[in-house]
Structures are given as C-alpha cells and as structure tokens.
Design an enzyme around this catalytic site. Structure first.
Site, mmCIF file in Angstrom:
data_model
loop_
_atom_site.group_PDB
_atom_site.id
_atom_site.type_symbol
_atom_site.label_atom_id
_atom_site.label_comp_id
_atom_site.label_asym_id
_atom_site.label_seq_id
_atom_site.Cartn_x
_atom_site.Cartn_y
_atom_site.Cartn_z
ATOM 1 N N ASP A 107 0.855 -1.181 0.000
ATOM 2 C CA ASP A 107 0.000 0.000 0.000
ATOM 3 C C ASP A 107 0.892 1.233 0.000
ATOM 4 O O ASP A 107 1.260 1.765 1.047
ATOM 5 C CB ASP A 107 -0.914 -0.013 1.222
ATOM 6 C CG ASP A 107 -2.044 0.995 1.101
ATOM 7 O OD1 ASP A 107 -2.060 1.753 0.124
ATOM 8 O OD2 ASP A 107 -2.910 1.013 1.993
ATOM 9 N N ALA A 108 1.263 1.681 -1.205
ATOM 10 C CA ALA A 108 2.161 2.821 -1.353
ATOM 11 C C ALA A 108 1.539 3.947 -2.161
ATOM 12 O O ALA A 108 2.057 5.054 -2.169
ATOM 13 C CB ALA A 108 3.474 2.377 -2.007
ATOM 14 N N LYS A 109 0.458 3.645 -2.898
ATOM 15 C CA LYS A 109 -0.303 4.643 -3.672
ATOM 16 C C LYS A 109 0.615 5.499 -4.544
ATOM 17 O O LYS A 109 0.508 6.726 -4.572
ATOM 18 C CB LYS A 109 -1.153 5.502 -2.749
ATOM 19 C CG LYS A 109 -2.184 4.698 -1.960
ATOM 20 C CD LYS A 109 -3.032 5.579 -1.077
ATOM 21 C CE LYS A 109 -4.071 4.783 -0.307
ATOM 22 N NZ LYS A 109 -3.473 3.922 0.733
ATOM 23 N N ARG A 110 1.484 4.848 -5.278
ATOM 24 C CA ARG A 110 2.415 5.558 -6.138
ATOM 25 C C ARG A 110 1.723 6.004 -7.432
ATOM 26 O O ARG A 110 0.807 5.364 -7.916
ATOM 27 C CB ARG A 110 3.617 4.680 -6.476
ATOM 28 C CG ARG A 110 4.429 4.222 -5.275
ATOM 29 C CD ARG A 110 4.939 5.404 -4.460
ATOM 30 N NE ARG A 110 5.954 4.988 -3.500
ATOM 31 C CZ ARG A 110 5.987 5.357 -2.228
ATOM 32 N NH1 ARG A 110 5.034 6.138 -1.742
ATOM 33 N NH2 ARG A 110 6.956 4.950 -1.430
#
Length: 289
Positions: A107-110
C-alpha cells in the site's frame, strides 16, 4: 502463494496475480489484513515507537496471519517514517509474508509519469527488487495512461495493481466524481480502463480498483471490471461484512475486504489476531458466496 507459471518455449510465464488471488480467496477466505504500525497501535501493544517496536509488531502479524489469510497489506508510510532502517524492516516483512504463503499488496499509492513511474514499477514490481510485492496500490490522477509502466511491469512479473477509484475519504469525491469529457465521472473512467486491461482474463483479472466499503449504494458505477475490488473500511471505519452486497452488488464475489485495526487491536497475542482474522473471513465468506 508465490508466483508459479508455465514454461513456454524455454521461458517460464509467471502465473497472473488475478489467478493466484482468486485461488487464495477461495481457499483461505476473502480477506485482506492491513499491517499499519502507527504510533498509537505500537503503544497499545506495549511497544516503543521505534525501529525495534516496528519490527516486533510486523513479525508478530506475519507469524500470526501469513500462513492463513489470503492477503497482507503493509502500509509503506509507517515504515518510511523511520528512514532506511524502517524500509529494511518493510523488506523483511514482505519477504517473510510471501514465504509463509500470503499474497502481499504494497500500500504505497504511487503515481507519476515517464521514467519516475518506471522507477516506482522497478521498486515494487520487479522480482529482483527487495520490495517486490504481489500487487501495488497506485494513483491514476496524473492520467490513467501514466500508469502504463506499472501495468506493463505487473503483467511481465505476474503481479497486479489496485488503482484508486472510489475511495472512502470525503475529500476524494471532488476528484473522483468530477465530470470529464462526455459527462463521465473520473471514477467511471478509471473503472472502464480497468475493465479494458482485464478483458479476457480468467478466472480473475490482475488489475483491480480500490473502492471503499463505507460508500453505500454504488449502483451508478459499473464495478464489473473483471478484476478484484480492494475494499477498505471494514471494522474500525464502520462497515461490516453484511454491508458488502448492498455496496458492491453483482461484483461482490470479487471484493477483497480490507481490515486493519479491527484485527490488529487484538495483538500482540497471536491467538487473538488469528481468531479475529478468521471471524472476519468467515463473515465475509457467508455474504459473498
């Protein structure tokens, strides 16, 4: 649940993330547990808010759950805040979780463009990277097409993407429900593009959407993208497994409900973590099958 593939012409093709996820949900139950070691939770576990506490927390969650839940989802920010030592803990957490059989969604939402998106894809979707994960959360708000390097890297490595579409935070509406060309909302465009990426995939596409479980009736949106729907909001945020059919309609079987505090608050006792995760998975299975 590590990637297995078939050999064609001497080269092995990784088994797609969607196929591995479908099997994991069918055998282990449709549930994702977030690994969110924020300061208040570390303190609630009797741990210091430092790298040692971070590692103890992460290893406890992995030891308790990685051999039984379908998906574990570490939130990168809670590791990055400790700098390189925190990222080292994240690397070990990902590796140990995958070795124990869980699929790992980073879960890094890059989200970026060009060579920068290439670099993000290399960091999380290249099997040679120490942060290689089964899937990555990404943001499409620099244009869905800007995600192409990540989509291509995921397809090549048998990984997947979860693209922000209809998030549960109130601020998200001003972007996600804004009207674009042709009067279509941004969220609807994201969902349509995901359906295009997943066309013909079976038993489940590898490109999913993030759709909040707390949003209520979403019948105005076509959630049938032939891919997984990562659904945060179960537990502490107020949604329950019983809410899922009303929110997701005919797409409910492809929902991957995500719970964090609802399970993690039962730590550091490993039995408590296991029992809570099992109860959530059983409750979800009851309403989606």
């Amino acid at each position: 649940m590590t990637a297995q593939g078939t050999t064609t012409g001497g080269a092995e093709t990784p088994e797609p993330f969607g196929a591995r996820l479908r099997r994991a949900m069918d055998t282990r139950g449709p549930l994702c547990v977030g690994i969110d070691p924020h300061a208040s939770l570390l303190h609630a576990w009797g741990l210091a808010d430092d790298v040692a506490g971070l590692e103890r927390f992460s290893r406890t969650v992995v030891a308790a759950l990685a051999d039984r839940v379908a998906v574990l989802k570490p939130q990168s920010a809670f590791y990055e805040r400790f700098g390189s030592r925190g990222v080292a803990v994240l690397e070990r957490t990902v590796s140990e979780a995958r070795e124990a059989g869980a699929l790992v969604v980073m879960d890094a939402k890059r989200g970026d463009i060009g060579s920068t998106m290439d670099a993000y894809a290399a960091a999380y979707l290249d099997p040679d990277s120490p942060l290689f994960s089964d899937a990555l959360t990404v943001s499409p708000y620099l244009g869905f097409g800007a995600l192409a390097p990540a989509a291509e890297a995921a397809a090549a490595s048998g990984a997947g993407l979860f693209v922000l579409a209809l998030t549960s935070n109130p601020e998200g509406r001003e972007v996600q429900r804004a009207l674009g060309e042709g009067g279509c909302t941004v969220a609807a465009t994201v969902l349509r593009r995901l359906a295009d990426l997943n066309a013909g995939a079976g038993p489940l596409g590898s490109f999913g959407a993030v759709v909040g479980a707390t949003l209520g009736d979403l019948s105005a949106f076509d959630l049938a993208v032939n891919g997984p729907l990562l659904a945060p909001g179960i537990g502490a945020q107020g949604a329950t497994p019983a809410d899922l059919p009303a929110v997701f309609g005919n797409a409910v079987r492809n929902v991957v409900p995500s719970v964090s505090r609802g399970v993690l608050r039962h730590g550091p006792d490993e039995t408590g973590l296991r029992d809570s995760a099992t109860a959530f998975a059983d409750a979800v299975r009851t309403v989606v099958t």
